[in-house]
Write a protein that holds these residues in place. Structure first.
Motif, PDB file in Angstrom:
ATOM      1  N   ALA A   1      -2.683  -3.803  -5.617  1.00 54.35           N
ATOM      2  CA  ALA A   1      -1.266  -4.031  -5.309  1.00 54.35           C
ATOM      3  C   ALA A   1      -0.592  -2.720  -4.932  1.00 54.35           C
ATOM      4  CB  ALA A   1      -0.566  -4.665  -6.510  1.00 54.35           C
ATOM      5  N   ARG A   2      -0.653  -2.376  -3.670  1.00 56.54           N
ATOM      6  CA  ARG A   2      -0.013  -1.129  -3.235  1.00 56.54           C
ATOM      7  C   ARG A   2       1.485  -1.345  -3.028  1.00 56.54           C
ATOM      8  NH1 ARG A   2       0.488  -0.238   2.475  1.00 56.54           N
ATOM      9  NH2 ARG A   2      -0.056  -2.088   3.697  1.00 56.54           N
ATOM     10  N   GLY A   3       2.198  -0.236  -2.932  1.00 57.85           N
ATOM     11  CA  GLY A   3       3.648  -0.315  -2.825  1.00 57.85           C
ATOM     12  C   GLY A   3       4.159  -0.720  -1.454  1.00 57.85           C
ATOM     13  N   GLY A   4       3.493  -0.282  -0.400  1.00 58.82           N
ATOM     14  CA  GLY A   4       3.964  -0.575   0.953  1.00 58.82           C
ATOM     15  C   GLY A   4       3.589  -1.972   1.401  1.00 58.82           C
ATOM     16  N   SER A   5       4.419  -2.558   2.251  1.00 62.16           N
ATOM     17  CA  SER A   5       4.135  -3.872   2.825  1.00 62.16           C
ATOM     18  C   SER A   5       4.957  -4.047   4.089  1.00 62.16           C
ATOM     19  CB  SER A   5       4.468  -4.987   1.836  1.00 62.16           C
ATOM     20  OG  SER A   5       4.298  -6.249   2.440  1.00 62.16           O
ATOM     21  N   LYS A   6       4.290  -4.323   5.194  1.00 63.62           N
ATOM     22  CA  LYS A   6       4.995  -4.480   6.460  1.00 63.62           C
ATOM     23  C   LYS A   6       5.649  -5.863   6.582  1.00 63.62           C
ATOM     24  CE  LYS A   6       2.773  -1.233   9.639  1.00 63.62           C
ATOM     25  NZ  LYS A   6       1.980  -1.099  10.894  1.00 63.62           N
ATOM     26  N   GLY A   7       4.906  -6.896   6.152  1.00 71.12           N
ATOM     27  CA  GLY A   7       5.392  -8.270   6.329  1.00 71.12           C
ATOM     28  C   GLY A   7       6.610  -8.589   5.487  1.00 71.12           C
ATOM     29  N   VAL A   8       6.540  -8.256   4.185  1.00 72.18           N
ATOM     30  CA  VAL A   8       7.627  -8.540   3.250  1.00 72.18           C
ATOM     31  C   VAL A   8       7.867  -7.291   2.406  1.00 72.18           C
ATOM     32  CG1 VAL A   8       8.452 -10.001   1.381  1.00 72.18           C
ATOM     33  CG2 VAL A   8       6.952 -10.967   3.138  1.00 72.18           C
ATOM     34  N   SER A   9       9.089  -6.766   2.423  1.00 66.85           N
ATOM     35  CA  SER A   9       9.411  -5.551   1.686  1.00 66.85           C
ATOM     36  C   SER A   9       9.223  -5.753   0.185  1.00 66.85           C
ATOM     37  CB  SER A   9      10.851  -5.140   1.985  1.00 66.85           C
ATOM     38  OG  SER A   9      11.202  -3.989   1.273  1.00 66.85           O
TER      39      SER A   9
END
Length: 228
Positions: A13-21
């Protein structure tokens, strides 16, 4: 432990996410998305250690409060958009050695439950397989798929004769992203879950929703009480 084999569960579970903040800690039915996967992992009869691999302090805090182990923080170079999915798993196995089986649980599959986890582990061991994937019957069938040629015309993806009645189509399955299981030694050698002797644990469509967009979140929120 299952049949004398120690099992490590890994939740990437990384902190960054492009699809959903901030996807992994966004609330779903009043709890962070991550909560539902940790709860399912802790409910397993076979997982000996449930480890959260993250680079994000807030995710780590929520994970620890929910019951996951945080023996290390994932380095930033393993938390980029371009990072291959297998790399954080190999990193975790390096940090947490001594397990015979590894099972990866993506936090974006909130409806996968403890029974699914245990059934996939039982299938892996009983079939003496190298790996096991959770799968779901695909609505899209390759017999009906088309590709566009360089000339701009439609061409059948498969060379077989087109079957016009859906009832006559042989079932086709796709990975649903909820569960990836493997024998640790095989995984470390091949550096992949896609091993020669793989089996599939079939899950129903309603528990196979993978959150990757705002629409997915909306659907999950609407369906939560009907599925959970």
């Amino acid at each position: 432990m299952i049949k004398g084999k120690k099992v490590i569960g890994i939740i990437p579970a990384r902190g960054g996410s492009k699809g959903v903040s901030l996807k992994n800690i966004r609330l779903l039915n009043g709890q962070p998305l991550l909560y539902w996967t940790i709860k399912a992992g802790l409910g397993s009869r076979y997982i000996d250690s449930l480890v959260l691999s993250t680079d994000d302090i807030n995710i780590a805090r929520i994970g620890k409060e929910t019951g996951a182990e945080i023996p290390f923080m994932r380095p930033s170079y393993l938390a980029k958009d371009s990072t291959p999915g297998i790399d954080p798993i190999l990193h975790c196995l390096e940090k947490c050695a001594g397990f015979d089986i590894v099972i990866v649980l993506q936090p974006t599959s909130p409806f996968r439950n403890s029974k699914d986890i245990d059934a996939s582990l039982e299938l892996l061991v009983e079939r003496k397989a190298d790996s096991c994937f959770s799968i779901v019957e695909s609505k899209a069938h390759p017999n009906w798929m088309k590709k566009i040629t360089k000339q701009g015309f439609l061409e059948s993806y498969e060379k077989e004769e087109i079957i016009t009645r859906r009832q006559e189509l042989p079932p086709i399955y796709q990975l649903n992203g909820a569960i990836y299981t493997a024998m640790t030694k095989k995984l470390l050698i091949e550096k992949s879950f896609h091993l020669p002797n793989s089996v599939g644990y079939i899950m129903p469509k309603q528990r196979s929703i993978d959150i990757d967009s705002e629409l997915d979140f909306t659907i999950c929120e609407a369906l939560f009480h009907k599925i959970k």
